[in-house]
Scaffold this motif. Structure first.
Motif, short mmCIF file in Angstrom:
data_model
loop_
_atom_site.label_atom_id
_atom_site.label_comp_id
_atom_site.label_asym_id
_atom_site.label_seq_id
_atom_site.Cartn_x
_atom_site.Cartn_y
_atom_site.Cartn_z
N GLY A 25 0.75 -1.19 -0.15
CA GLY A 25 -0.04 -0.01 -0.21
C GLY A 25 0.85 1.19 0.01
N ALA A 26 1.72 1.23 0.96
CA ALA A 26 2.70 2.54 1.05
C ALA A 26 3.42 2.66 -0.30
CB ALA A 26 3.77 2.49 2.24
N PHE A 210 -9.34 8.93 3.80
CA PHE A 210 -8.57 9.61 2.48
C PHE A 210 -8.95 8.64 1.31
CE2 PHE A 210 -4.02 11.39 1.38
CZ PHE A 210 -4.39 11.61 0.16
N ALA A 211 -9.25 7.41 1.27
CA ALA A 211 -9.75 6.64 0.31
C ALA A 211 -11.32 6.89 -0.18
CB ALA A 211 -9.75 5.05 0.59
N ILE A 212 -11.98 7.08 1.10
CA ILE A 212 -13.44 7.49 0.81
C ILE A 212 -13.56 8.54 0.18
CG2 ILE A 212 -15.53 8.04 2.34
CD1 ILE A 212 -14.31 6.07 4.39
N ALA A 213 -12.64 9.67 0.60
CA ALA A 213 -12.94 10.96 -0.11
C ALA A 213 -12.40 10.97 -1.43
CB ALA A 213 -11.95 12.02 0.66
N ILE A 214 -11.47 10.09 -1.72
CA ILE A 214 -11.26 10.02 -3.51
C ILE A 214 -12.57 9.45 -4.16
CG2 ILE A 214 -9.89 8.90 -4.89
CD1 ILE A 214 -7.52 9.74 -3.10
N LEU A 264 -7.21 1.29 -3.54
CA LEU A 264 -6.50 -0.10 -3.28
C LEU A 264 -5.36 0.08 -2.24
CD1 LEU A 264 -6.85 -3.15 -3.74
CD2 LEU A 264 -5.44 -2.96 -5.29
N GLY A 265 -4.58 1.14 -2.80
CA GLY A 265 -3.19 1.51 -2.14
C GLY A 265 -3.54 1.86 -0.66
N LEU A 266 -4.49 2.78 -0.77
CA LEU A 266 -4.83 3.32 0.59
C LEU A 266 -5.40 2.25 1.58
CD1 LEU A 266 -6.31 6.82 -0.56
CD2 LEU A 266 -4.34 6.47 0.89
N ASN A 267 -6.45 1.54 1.07
CA ASN A 267 -6.85 0.52 1.62
C ASN A 267 -5.91 -0.47 2.50
OD1 ASN A 267 -9.70 1.02 2.21
ND2 ASN A 267 -9.98 0.39 -0.05
N LEU A 268 -4.99 -1.02 1.39
CA LEU A 268 -3.80 -1.83 1.90
C LEU A 268 -3.06 -0.92 3.00
CD1 LEU A 268 -2.74 -3.28 -1.43
CD2 LEU A 268 -3.73 -4.43 0.46
N GLY A 272 -2.84 -2.50 6.93
CA GLY A 272 -1.29 -2.79 7.42
C GLY A 272 -1.26 -1.92 8.59
N LEU A 273 -1.53 -0.63 8.78
CA LEU A 273 -1.57 0.29 9.88
C LEU A 273 -2.47 -0.23 10.86
CD1 LEU A 273 -1.51 3.79 8.52
CD2 LEU A 273 0.21 2.85 9.69
#
Lengths: 283, 334
Positions: A25-26, A210-214, A264-268, A272-273
């Protein structure tokens, strides 16, 4: 064990690097951010320049992702559109982070205010976030600022609820009582002992915001209450290509893929976080 | 007992916890501490024992005014704590501290050991940078921790070491009175011994007064000069340690002492077992609160609440049958 809550930075960082979904994700998110930041330098064409001789070109050598009905290069528009989408996402994270933390902390820490504040948050949460954001954006008019405001209002209650829950746990810890026994003021207890220990769940939540906003920005743009054209965002590139979906599917497919990659990247990253920072979700 | 005024004294202290409910009308609260009288004298270690949920911890918190009492008063060296305003209370906090049970939950994981201990100096505006550093070093020496510990985080230490850090924090303001709330219960037996020795050394060096809350009778017997036995929010018996262990008067105290496992097989006699459970503390109790489980119960015990009265051999006890000497000696304590 309790070591999951109490790990300081170095150890947390090591565990994050061992977490595959965080690393993937990072990497994805960093790449997208880098590309968006460098968009003016690496975009092959001007994202706003109309050219009627190159209308609706399929992907090819000159226009890698094809062109839209104004002859604008889709690749360049996606690269630039990423900037607006990321700016909206990041701004929403900041605004929600500030208000969600403040509201949640006050509700969780000053118990007399808990009921009134949280019932109000419940009332806002009763509306689906996207509907609420649409209504607010529609009333206030289409602009980047208004989209950020609308999304922040829609995502703040849940964030406040998460912060409140963590505050309720931390305020009962013995180190909080020890600070009171030393004579620490309530504000000192709140900032030095409670808030610093709720950052884990908050960071996780903000990644999802962040993901929701996009995603929500794309949805708002699609129905015409997002950032106004001609400036590209992921959402309004798709909205523009809607009428040509059969003859020129590339106009919608490529920004759609971009949204998928970011979310997808933000969710991963968030997963992880969460695994590392928020032990309550662990099995 | 000394005639001198006690350092800290609870008078008719009570704490009722109410459940926060929107539409609860006339709900009876949980009476964690109910009309409790207790005096702790300078330089002594008062052991407070009783089973889980009897209000030991609440009592400790009330004495330090970490929670507000529902009724009654706490006198600390002539000051009525319950009537003090916030700033006066803050000044008085320098003289009373607490050591907690959980060596994991009692230290803020985001603060270094040094920050945790020196926070007291910052709150009370004590000393400048160098003086705070000196005091920090002295405190670490005192609890036998390396000075290098100051820059490290709590999770890098073992349970016993964390407890030392907690003790150093409690000592930072040079208090007279320390509540040790199950301070060794979460530790291994060998570590328990070290911490108890440390607490005793500190008491000698600094003239501390302890309230030592524990359910571990062996530990309490070792460290306490006097013991108070608590049952359902109230003191039922209090006496010098030796007197209490030699001649427990109250039926509950007898049962409690008899519950300690005997290690030597030939010393195993008949065990005195209590029937039933601790009644719900939400119930309104008439008469003696131990009546429901007492093997020597009489009719009056169910209607009249016994007062704390002088007990044979010194101390106080709250039992009708001890008061008029009609209580038979139990088989376990001939």
């Amino acid at each position: 064990m309790s070591d999951t809550v109490s790990t300081p930075l170095g150890e947390t960082w090591r565990r994050l690097l061992r977490n595959r979904s965080f690393v993937i994700g990072a990497v994805v998110v960093s790449l997208i951010v880098a590309v968006a930041v460098l968009a003016p330098l690496i975009a092959p064409h001007d994202p706003l320049r109309n050219n009627f001789r190159t209308r609706l070109q399929p992907p090819g050598e000159i226009f890698w992702f094809g062109t839209d009905h104004f002859g604008r290069d889709i690749l360049s528009r996606i690269l630039h559109g990423g900037r607006i989408s990321l700016i909206i996402g990041a701004s929403t994270v900041v605004v929600t982070g500030i208000f969600g933390t403040a509201i949640g902390a006050v509700a969780g820490f000053f118990r007399a205010l808990d009921e009134p504040i949280m019932r109000l948050m419940d009332a806002i949460m009763a509306f689906p976030a996207i509907l609420l954001a649409m209504a607010i954006a529609a009333v206030m008019g289409a602009s980047v600022t208004n989209v950020v405001i609308a999304l922040s209002i829609a995502t703040t209650p849940h964030t406040a609820r998460i912060v409140r829950g963590s505050v309720l746990v931390v305020r009962e810890m013995e180190y909080v009582e020890a600070a009171r026994a030393l004579g620490a003021s309530e504000l000192r207890v709140l900032f030095r002992h409670v808030l610093v220990n709720v950052t884990g769940p908050l960071i996780v939540r903000l990644t999802y915001v962040f993901a929701i906003a996009i995603l929500a920005e794309a949805a708002l743009s699609f129905i015409g209450v997002g950032p106004p054209p001609p400036a590209p965002s992921f959402g309004n590139i798709i909205a523009n290509g809607r009428d040509f979906m059969i003859v020129a599917p590339w106009i919608t497919i490529f920004p759609g893929l971009a949204i998928i990659a970011v979310v997808l990247g933000l969710n991963l990253l968030g997963d992880g976080l969460r695994d590392v920072l928020d032990p309550r979700t662990r099995i | 007992m000394t005639s001198e005024a006690p350092l800290i004294e609870a008078r008719s202290l009570a704490k009722v916890f109410h459940r926060r409910r929107l539409f609860a009308a006339g709900a009876t609260g949980l009476r964690a501490v109910d009309d409790l009288d207790l005096a702790i004298h300078r330089g002594e270690t008062l052991g407070l024992v009783g089973e889980s949920g009897c209000g030991k911890t609440t009592t400790g918190r009330l004495l330090l005014r970490l929670i507000e009492p529902s009724a009654g008063r706490v006198m600390f060296d002539g000051h009525d704590l319950t009537s003090l305003d916030a700033s006066a209370m803050r000044r008085l906090r320098r003289r009373m501290q607490i050591v907690f049970q959980d060596p994991y939950g009692s230290l803020n994981p985001r603060m270094t050991v040094g920050e945790t201990i020196t926070e007291a100096f910052i709150i009370h505006g004590i000393g400048d940078r160098t003086e705070r550093q000196q005091r920090l070093n002295r405190l670490l020496d005192r609890v036998r921790m390396p000075r290098t510990a100051a820059s490290r985080y709590p999770h890098e230490f073992s349970g016993g070491q964390r407890q030392r850090i907690g003790i150093a924090r409690a000592l930072a303001l040079e208090p007279q009175f320390i509540v040790c709330d199950e301070a060794v219960s979460a530790l291994d037996v060998s570590v328990q011994a070290q911490i108890i020795n440390l607490l005793q050394d500190l008491q000698q060096d600094l003239g501390l007064t302890y309230l030592f809350i524990s359910h571990n009778l062996a530990v309490v017997r070792h460290i306490s000069t006097r013991i108070a036995v608590m049952y359902l929010g109230r003191i039922v018996e209090a006496a010098q340690t030796d007197a209490l262990f030699a001649h427990p008067e109250h039926p509950y105290t007898r049962a409690l002492l008899a519950s300690v496992p005997v290690t030597h097989p030939s010393h195993r006699g008949r065990r005195l077992r209590l029937e039933g459970d601790l009644p719900a503390a939400t119930a309104v109790v008439r008469g003696c609160r131990f009546a429901g489980r007492c093997p020597h119960v009489e009719d009056r015990c169910r209607s009249v609440d016994p007062e704390l009265a002088p007990r044979p051999g010194g101390g106080l006890v709250a039992c009708h049958r001890v008061a008029d000497r009609t209580l038979p000696w139990s088989a376990t304590h001939p």
